[in-house]
Design a protein around this motif. Structure first.
Motif, PDB file in Angstrom:
ATOM      1  N   ILE A 199     -16.335 -98.977 -86.594  1.00  0.00           N
ATOM      2  CA  ILE A 199     -15.793-100.196 -87.212  1.00  0.00           C
ATOM      3  C   ILE A 199     -15.810-101.442 -86.332  1.00  0.00           C
ATOM      4  N   CYS A 200     -15.874-101.295 -85.013  1.00  0.00           N
ATOM      5  CA  CYS A 200     -15.670-102.464 -84.155  1.00  0.00           C
ATOM      6  C   CYS A 200     -16.955-103.279 -83.965  1.00  0.00           C
ATOM      7  N   THR A 201     -16.829-104.580 -84.101  1.00  0.00           N
ATOM      8  CA  THR A 201     -17.962-105.483 -83.904  1.00  0.00           C
ATOM      9  C   THR A 201     -18.087-105.928 -82.452  1.00  0.00           C
ATOM     10  N   ASP A 202     -16.996-105.823 -81.715  1.00  0.00           N
ATOM     11  CA  ASP A 202     -16.969-106.221 -80.313  1.00  0.00           C
ATOM     12  C   ASP A 202     -16.024-105.255 -79.598  1.00  0.00           C
ATOM     13  N   ILE A 203     -16.401-104.836 -78.394  1.00  0.00           N
ATOM     14  CA  ILE A 203     -15.625-103.812 -77.682  1.00  0.00           C
ATOM     15  C   ILE A 203     -15.366-104.265 -76.255  1.00  0.00           C
ATOM     16  N   CYS A 204     -14.136-104.055 -75.815  1.00  0.00           N
ATOM     17  CA  CYS A 204     -13.743-104.386 -74.451  1.00  0.00           C
ATOM     18  C   CYS A 204     -13.197-103.124 -73.793  1.00  0.00           C
ATOM     19  N   ILE A 205     -13.659-102.833 -72.591  1.00  0.00           N
ATOM     20  CA  ILE A 205     -13.163-101.680 -71.840  1.00  0.00           C
ATOM     21  C   ILE A 205     -12.346-102.179 -70.659  1.00  0.00           C
ATOM     22  N   MET A 206     -11.099-101.696 -70.592  1.00  0.00           N
ATOM     23  CA  MET A 206     -10.216-102.050 -69.487  1.00  0.00           C
ATOM     24  C   MET A 206      -9.996-100.852 -68.580  1.00  0.00           C
ATOM     25  N   ASP A 207      -9.760-101.142 -67.305  1.00  0.00           N
ATOM     26  CA  ASP A 207      -9.358-100.100 -66.366  1.00  0.00           C
ATOM     27  C   ASP A 207      -8.601-100.761 -65.224  1.00  0.00           C
ATOM     28  N   LYS A 208      -7.486-100.177 -64.851  1.00  0.00           N
ATOM     29  CA  LYS A 208      -6.646-100.688 -63.764  1.00  0.00           C
ATOM     30  C   LYS A 208      -6.276-102.152 -63.980  1.00  0.00           C
ATOM     31  N   GLY A 209      -6.017-102.503 -65.249  1.00  0.00           N
ATOM     32  CA  GLY A 209      -5.548-103.840 -65.583  1.00  0.00           C
ATOM     33  C   GLY A 209      -6.622-104.889 -65.745  1.00  0.00           C
ATOM     34  N   LYS A 210      -7.871-104.542 -65.450  1.00  0.00           N
ATOM     35  CA  LYS A 210      -8.959-105.511 -65.499  1.00  0.00           C
ATOM     36  C   LYS A 210      -9.966-105.170 -66.592  1.00  0.00           C
ATOM     37  N   LEU A 239     -17.122 -92.986 -69.711  1.00  0.00           N
ATOM     38  CA  LEU A 239     -16.946 -92.065 -68.585  1.00  0.00           C
ATOM     39  C   LEU A 239     -17.635 -92.591 -67.335  1.00  0.00           C
ATOM     40  N   ASP A 240     -18.818 -93.168 -67.501  1.00  0.00           N
ATOM     41  CA  ASP A 240     -19.576 -93.693 -66.364  1.00  0.00           C
ATOM     42  C   ASP A 240     -18.860 -94.890 -65.733  1.00  0.00           C
ATOM     43  N   LEU A 241     -18.269 -95.749 -66.566  1.00  0.00           N
ATOM     44  CA  LEU A 241     -17.641 -96.974 -66.056  1.00  0.00           C
ATOM     45  C   LEU A 241     -16.252 -96.732 -65.473  1.00  0.00           C
ATOM     46  N   THR A 242     -15.503 -95.800 -66.071  1.00  0.00           N
ATOM     47  CA  THR A 242     -14.119 -95.589 -65.634  1.00  0.00           C
ATOM     48  C   THR A 242     -13.917 -94.332 -64.813  1.00  0.00           C
ATOM     49  N   GLY A 243     -14.877 -93.399 -64.922  1.00  0.00           N
ATOM     50  CA  GLY A 243     -14.702 -92.114 -64.261  1.00  0.00           C
ATOM     51  C   GLY A 243     -13.720 -91.206 -64.964  1.00  0.00           C
ATOM     52  N   LYS A 244     -13.334 -91.605 -66.197  1.00  0.00           N
ATOM     53  CA  LYS A 244     -12.322 -90.842 -66.944  1.00  0.00           C
ATOM     54  C   LYS A 244     -12.775 -90.686 -68.380  1.00  0.00           C
ATOM     55  N   LYS A 245     -12.244 -89.666 -69.042  1.00  0.00           N
ATOM     56  CA  LYS A 245     -12.471 -89.502 -70.455  1.00  0.00           C
ATOM     57  C   LYS A 245     -11.467 -90.363 -71.229  1.00  0.00           C
ATOM     58  N   LEU A 246     -11.866 -90.808 -72.417  1.00  0.00           N
ATOM     59  CA  LEU A 246     -10.954 -91.603 -73.242  1.00  0.00           C
ATOM     60  C   LEU A 246      -9.775 -90.772 -73.680  1.00  0.00           C
ATOM     61  N   ARG A 247     -10.038 -89.514 -73.996  1.00  0.00           N
ATOM     62  CA  ARG A 247      -8.948 -88.594 -74.324  1.00  0.00           C
ATOM     63  C   ARG A 247      -9.346 -87.194 -73.941  1.00  0.00           C
ATOM     64  N   ASP A 248      -8.374 -86.367 -73.659  1.00  0.00           N
ATOM     65  CA  ASP A 248      -8.648 -84.977 -73.239  1.00  0.00           C
ATOM     66  C   ASP A 248      -8.907 -84.109 -74.458  1.00  0.00           C
TER      67      ASP A 248
END
Length: 248
Positions: A199-210, A239-248
């Motif tokens: 559904i999203c037309t634009d996506i922003c990924i945050m990590d550690k407040g940034k 996963l590549d950008l944050t080193g984490k999964k979005l959910r377990d």
């Protein structure tokens, strides 16, 4: 721009939860806000929705300052919280009516808006029932109804499909698309990557407040390549950008 953020910082004692140099969101977007737990999503949403007023930086919605013009902004904003904001002792009709009155709706306009909204989320035939009789998916749809009864220009949806079955989730995603088609700009957070892709037309990924990445799903996927040349998924980008999964 419907939202303009510059140099936003929000800290809890010595911990800086959010540090956003610049973020602009166009009117008409379905804006996906992603990040692992503790990334700063909830704090950012709390600033935009007026829950947090102690922060530094310049935040404008509808070209109005969120600190100085909070009441005026809230008249044209709807918030769908992750935790259900329903009153169990009120019927579905009474719940939506309660929130409609908070937004200043009265008389025949109030009645018409409540009926139209309950029909829109598919709950008009259950208007006289209490939320305690509803399934998880129905409660989520009623939660949305309470947030959109005043026809807001901007809707913030924080995990609106958490804990519900796939059919109910698809129903809510279709509701989000229809709201957007009717003119509402939507900020959408989710731990389900397939929802964001759908559904999203634009996506922003945050990590550690940034903010660490921003763009369409195609633009984000182009940031990472596979050696074998096969297609990469948005989940793999995250996963590549944050080193984490979005959910377990």
């Amino acid at each position: 721009m419907i939202i303009s953020i510059k140099n936003l910082e929000k800290s809890y004692k010595d911990f800086k939860a959010v540090d956003i140099q610049e973020l602009n969101i166009k009117e008409g977007e379905i804006f996906g806000l992603l990040g692992p737990n503790g990334a700063g999503k909830t704090t950012t949403i709390s600033v935009l929705s007026g829950i947090y007023t102690k922060f530094t930086g310049d935040v404008k919605i509808f070209n109005k300052d969120v600190k100085k013009d909070s009441l005026e902004i809230k008249k044209n904003m709807g918030v769908v919280p992750q935790d259900l904001a329903l009153v169990d002792d009120l019927t579905a009709y009474e719940n939506v009516t309660f929130f409609a009155r908070l937004y200043g709706l009265k008389g025949e306009k109030l009645k018409a808006s409540v009926k139209e909204t309950l029909e829109f989320v598919g709950l008009w035939d259950r208007k006289s029932d209490f939320p305690t009789k509803f399934s998880g998916g129905m409660k989520r749809r009623l939660n949305i109804a309470c947030a959109i009864v005043h026809k807001p220009r901007l809707i913030i949806m924080d995990e609106p499909t958490v804990g519900i079955d796939p059919q109910s989730r698809n129903n809510i995603l279709e509701t989000v698309k229809k709201l957007n088609e009717q003119g509402s700009t939507i900020i959408y957070t989710s731990h389900y990557m397939e929802e964001v892709e759908a559904i999203c037309t634009d996506i922003c990924i945050m990590d550690k407040g940034k903010i660490i990445a921003r763009g369409s799903k195609e633009e984000l996927k182009s940031l990472v390549s596979k050696e074998d040349g096969s297609n990469i998924t948005l989940e793999e980008v995250f996963l590549d950008l944050t080193g984490k999964k979005l959910r377990d």
